[in-house]
Scaffold this active site. Sequence first.
Site, PDB file in Angstrom:
ATOM      1  N   LYS A  14      10.375  -2.063  -4.537  1.00 51.65           N
ATOM      2  CA  LYS A  14      10.323  -2.493  -2.962  1.00 51.65           C
ATOM      3  C   LYS A  14      11.461  -2.400  -2.601  1.00 51.65           C
ATOM      4  CE  LYS A  14       8.977  -6.641  -3.210  1.00 51.65           C
ATOM      5  NZ  LYS A  14       9.093  -6.803  -4.696  1.00 51.65           N
ATOM      6  N   ARG A 167       6.514 -14.214 -13.312  1.00 52.18           N
ATOM      7  CA  ARG A 167       6.459 -13.851 -11.847  1.00 52.18           C
ATOM      8  C   ARG A 167       5.209 -12.531 -11.654  1.00 52.18           C
ATOM      9  NH1 ARG A 167      12.214 -13.405 -12.582  1.00 52.18           N
ATOM     10  NH2 ARG A 167      12.056 -11.151 -12.748  1.00 52.18           N
TER      11      ARG A 167
END
Length: 211
Positions: A14, A167
């Site tokens: 990202k 996560r």
Amino acid sequence: MRNFVIMGVQGSGKGTQSKQLAKHFSLLHLGVGDQFRNEIKQQSSLAQTIKNIIDKGNMVPDEMVIKIMAKRLAQPDTKNGYILDGFPRTLPQAQFALDNIPIDAVLILQVPDEVVIQRVLARRLCSNCGRDYNLDYKPPKTPGLCDVCGAKLIQRADDYEEAIKKRIADYHAQTAPTIERLKTKFRIETFDATQDSKDVQQQIRERIDFS
């Protein structure tokens, strides 16, 4: 003005993709992680709470994330367009975006979990200027030292395997309903981010009309 969201589990690329897009199209890159680190650096009222949460590999609560991002989005430099990197990522955050943020498209980067773990364990960060490296595909010229300022490279406090796996699990649990909520109003585009980053970047530019 054009505004975009880029989504994907940590390690999906990202940051790399959004920074390149922001530079190419003269957009502001707003990474959630960068905003957290800025709060910590400025020693704001939320700083120690955020640091403790991140160091344990946990997700920062929605109300705190929304408060920080709302404050950042209210600043004048966002008026010419931006790419939101890592926000929204939960249903409450998605609802905030639907109600308050004009978004032209949501870009989703897909990567298998095992690839994510390998990528994140190889990440390094300059202890001085913050430049990102990856020992597998973006290593420094001199091992352990930043190419730009020569400072020591470090691992982020939350880049250890147990925290990474947590996560990933959190992301999968939250992302599907979040994307479904965002689909009710925003355009969704999905990309295979296991490809070379240059190829992914080109596909994003071709598929999205930034004009």
